[in-house]
Design a protein around this motif. Structure first.
Motif, PDB file in Angstrom:
ATOM      1  N   VAL A 117      16.872 -31.486   2.305  1.00  0.00           N
ATOM      2  CA  VAL A 117      15.640 -32.822   2.408  1.00  0.00           C
ATOM      3  C   VAL A 117      14.968 -33.181   2.985  1.00  0.00           C
ATOM      4  N   TYR A 118      15.440 -33.362   4.481  1.00  0.00           N
ATOM      5  CA  TYR A 118      14.671 -33.873   5.524  1.00  0.00           C
ATOM      6  C   TYR A 118      13.600 -32.283   6.292  1.00  0.00           C
ATOM      7  N   LYS A 119      13.843 -31.389   5.867  1.00  0.00           N
ATOM      8  CA  LYS A 119      12.831 -30.370   6.233  1.00  0.00           C
ATOM      9  C   LYS A 119      11.509 -30.004   4.782  1.00  0.00           C
ATOM     10  N   SER A 120      11.695 -30.887   3.409  1.00  0.00           N
ATOM     11  CA  SER A 120      11.641 -30.343   2.651  1.00  0.00           C
ATOM     12  C   SER A 120      10.082 -32.099   3.151  1.00  0.00           C
ATOM     13  N   GLY A 121      10.214 -32.542   3.603  1.00  0.00           N
ATOM     14  CA  GLY A 121       9.544 -33.373   3.568  1.00  0.00           C
ATOM     15  C   GLY A 121       9.672 -34.597   2.898  1.00  0.00           C
ATOM     16  N   LEU A 122      10.474 -34.219   1.740  1.00  0.00           N
ATOM     17  CA  LEU A 122      10.888 -35.743   0.090  1.00  0.00           C
ATOM     18  C   LEU A 122      11.408 -37.357   1.143  1.00  0.00           C
ATOM     19  N   LEU A 123      11.598 -37.325   1.780  1.00  0.00           N
ATOM     20  CA  LEU A 123      12.079 -38.086   2.703  1.00  0.00           C
ATOM     21  C   LEU A 123      10.784 -38.728   3.834  1.00  0.00           C
ATOM     22  N   ASN A 124       9.622 -38.564   3.359  1.00  0.00           N
ATOM     23  CA  ASN A 124       8.933 -38.723   4.719  1.00  0.00           C
ATOM     24  C   ASN A 124       7.883 -39.825   4.518  1.00  0.00           C
ATOM     25  N   PRO A 125       7.974 -40.511   3.362  1.00  0.00           N
ATOM     26  CA  PRO A 125       7.197 -41.822   3.209  1.00  0.00           C
ATOM     27  C   PRO A 125       7.951 -43.371   3.359  1.00  0.00           C
ATOM     28  N   GLN A 126       8.933 -42.850   2.907  1.00  0.00           N
ATOM     29  CA  GLN A 126      10.304 -43.503   3.491  1.00  0.00           C
ATOM     30  C   GLN A 126      10.568 -43.573   5.116  1.00  0.00           C
ATOM     31  N   ILE A 127      10.728 -42.427   5.902  1.00  0.00           N
ATOM     32  CA  ILE A 127      10.707 -42.405   7.256  1.00  0.00           C
ATOM     33  C   ILE A 127       9.333 -43.335   7.926  1.00  0.00           C
ATOM     34  N   HIS A 128       8.359 -42.713   7.397  1.00  0.00           N
ATOM     35  CA  HIS A 128       7.425 -43.236   7.470  1.00  0.00           C
ATOM     36  C   HIS A 128       7.247 -44.779   7.563  1.00  0.00           C
ATOM     37  N   ALA A 129       7.597 -45.453   6.593  1.00  0.00           N
ATOM     38  CA  ALA A 129       7.749 -46.675   6.413  1.00  0.00           C
ATOM     39  C   ALA A 129       8.748 -47.812   7.243  1.00  0.00           C
ATOM     40  N   ILE A 130       9.519 -47.044   7.018  1.00  0.00           N
ATOM     41  CA  ILE A 130      10.768 -47.289   8.200  1.00  0.00           C
ATOM     42  C   ILE A 130      10.475 -47.578   9.731  1.00  0.00           C
ATOM     43  N   LEU A 131       9.989 -46.662  10.468  1.00  0.00           N
ATOM     44  CA  LEU A 131       9.576 -46.484  11.070  1.00  0.00           C
ATOM     45  C   LEU A 131       8.414 -47.411  11.261  1.00  0.00           C
ATOM     46  N   VAL A 132       7.618 -47.453  10.756  1.00  0.00           N
ATOM     47  CA  VAL A 132       6.013 -48.410  11.169  1.00  0.00           C
ATOM     48  C   VAL A 132       6.627 -49.691  10.837  1.00  0.00           C
ATOM     49  N   ASN A 133       8.117 -50.428  10.519  1.00  0.00           N
ATOM     50  CA  ASN A 133       7.882 -51.841  10.183  1.00  0.00           C
ATOM     51  C   ASN A 133       9.567 -51.760  11.219  1.00  0.00           C
ATOM     52  N   ALA A 134      10.131 -51.209  12.358  1.00  0.00           N
ATOM     53  CA  ALA A 134      10.942 -50.408  12.928  1.00  0.00           C
ATOM     54  C   ALA A 134      11.474 -51.769  13.246  1.00  0.00           C
ATOM     55  N   LYS A 135      10.068 -52.954  13.562  1.00  0.00           N
ATOM     56  CA  LYS A 135      10.505 -54.321  14.346  1.00  0.00           C
ATOM     57  C   LYS A 135      12.164 -55.332  13.390  1.00  0.00           C
ATOM     58  N   LYS A 136      11.309 -55.253  11.606  1.00  0.00           N
ATOM     59  CA  LYS A 136      11.977 -56.025  10.583  1.00  0.00           C
ATOM     60  C   LYS A 136      12.859 -55.428  10.187  1.00  0.00           C
ATOM     61  N   VAL A 137      13.156 -53.361  10.527  1.00  0.00           N
ATOM     62  CA  VAL A 137      14.445 -52.918  10.409  1.00  0.00           C
ATOM     63  C   VAL A 137      15.519 -53.679  11.514  1.00  0.00           C
ATOM     64  N   GLY A 138      15.157 -53.826  12.209  1.00  0.00           N
ATOM     65  CA  GLY A 138      15.625 -54.082  13.479  1.00  0.00           C
ATOM     66  C   GLY A 138      16.479 -55.457  13.338  1.00  0.00           C
ATOM     67  N   GLU A 139      15.742 -56.018  12.977  1.00  0.00           N
ATOM     68  CA  GLU A 139      16.396 -57.167  12.574  1.00  0.00           C
ATOM     69  C   GLU A 139      17.112 -57.146  11.918  1.00  0.00           C
ATOM     70  N   ILE A 140      16.739 -56.715  10.009  1.00  0.00           N
ATOM     71  CA  ILE A 140      18.047 -56.787   9.207  1.00  0.00           C
ATOM     72  C   ILE A 140      18.803 -55.920  10.202  1.00  0.00           C
ATOM     73  N   ILE A 141      19.396 -55.221  10.316  1.00  0.00           N
ATOM     74  CA  ILE A 141      20.577 -54.362  11.930  1.00  0.00           C
ATOM     75  C   ILE A 141      21.559 -55.460  12.129  1.00  0.00           C
ATOM     76  N   LEU A 142      20.839 -56.356  12.669  1.00  0.00           N
ATOM     77  CA  LEU A 142      21.299 -57.003  13.319  1.00  0.00           C
ATOM     78  C   LEU A 142      21.537 -58.465  13.226  1.00  0.00           C
ATOM     79  N   GLU A 143      21.039 -59.377  12.077  1.00  0.00           N
ATOM     80  CA  GLU A 143      21.615 -59.917  10.857  1.00  0.00           C
ATOM     81  C   GLU A 143      22.386 -59.735  10.469  1.00  0.00           C
ATOM     82  N   VAL A 144      22.717 -58.248  10.123  1.00  0.00           N
ATOM     83  CA  VAL A 144      23.521 -58.374   9.131  1.00  0.00           C
ATOM     84  C   VAL A 144      25.437 -58.050  10.081  1.00  0.00           C
TER      85      VAL A 144
END
Length: 287
Positions: free
Chosen positions: A133-160
């Motif tokens: 799945v990773y090789k196929s690129g199926l998750l690429n849009p989601q990976i990109h969105a998560i990495l672009v918003n890494a600060k927000k993701v980090g805050e969510i992980i910290l809060e939870v």
């Protein structure tokens, strides 16, 4: 007022039907590929498959996904397996040779053990390999969105979870191009235009033991498929990309699921699946 009692899978299927209006409903279970399958592995699949069957009883089209986490790294050598596997600790399990030489990799061997059990129980599923799945690129849009918003993701992980690591480290694990390990790298920056991750192989704690990194510094494009999201964000990417409507989870994953639910809503802008939480009791009998 109706006093009809409903089986728990029927109640969950109704919740899924009410929450999602789709032409094809998908349930999912994870297939652990880094260790020997156990009763918890099959029970996870049975629960989600039961909801799939209940959806079909309602006249809805549904399918069950068995998703192998075979991009995960090898954490330890299972009891009874050759000690030579210690040389591959930290590497993706599909990059580790099958010590029994009956499958393409250690990861394929481990996945097959659970899939054989699913077949024995008559569970119908669509198999998906995390590595492929990773090789196929199926998750690429989601990976990109998560990495672009890494600060927000980090805050969510910290809060939870209270974990601070991802407030300064990206939630992505590149495979080191030098030593081949995935659990010894840290992703330090992301170029959204090139869609590439800069990383350093610094070392990491694996199954309670510290493993030194090789010190290599490099870049990985997410399109290469030579890396993966950490669990605290990967579930969200999978649920969004595969349009999963239901997945059960064990009690030990409560924080991870809560984190991924929030990432779905607040970063990926999709509704997370319906869940049910379960736990298992280990009865040790000493004779």
């Amino acid at each position: 007022m109706s006093t009809e009692k409903k089986f728990w899978v029927e109640k969950l299927a109704e919740e899924v039907r009410e929450k999602f209006k789709v032409s094809l409903y998908r349930t999912e279970n994870g297939v652990g590929a880094s260790g020997i399958p156990h009763i918890g592995s099959i029970s996870d699949a049975v629960r989600s498959y039961g909801v799939k069957l209940a959806l079909e009883e309602f006249g809805l089209k549904a399918e069950h996904i068995a998703f192998s986490d075979d991009k995960d790294g090898l954490r330890k050598v299972p009891h009874g397996f050759p000690e030579e596997l210690k040389n591959h600790i930290g590497k993706p399990v599909t990059s580790v040779p099958d010590p029994f030489r009956c499958h393409e990799s250690y990861g394929d061997h481990m996945s097959s053990m659970l899939l054989d059990a699913l077949d024995t129980f008559g569970i119908e599923y669509k198999f998906m390999s995390g590595t492929r799945v990773y090789k196929s690129g199926l998750l690429n849009p989601q990976i990109h969105a998560i990495l672009v918003n890494a600060k927000k993701v980090g805050e969510i992980i910290l809060e939870v979870t209270g974990q601070e690591k991802y407030t300064h480290v990206l939630p992505y694990l590149p495979v080191c191009a030098n030593c081949g390990r995935i659990y010894t790298t840290e992703a330090v920056s992301y170029d959204p235009n090139a869609r590439s991750v800069e990383y350093v192989c610094v070392g990491g704690e694996i199954a309670g033991k510290w493993y030194e990194g090789c010190g290599f510094k490099g870049e990985r494009k997410i399109s290469e498929g030579e890396g993966k999201l950490v669990w605290k964000s990967e579930f969200a990417a999978r649920w969004a990309a595969l349009r999963i409507n239901f997945e059960a989870y064990g009690k030990e994953l409560t924080d991870s699921v809560a984190t991924n639910d929030r990432i779905c809503r607040e970063v990926l802008r999709v509704e997370p699946p319906v869940h049910t939480r379960y736990e298992l009791f280990l009865n040790k009998h000493n004779g």
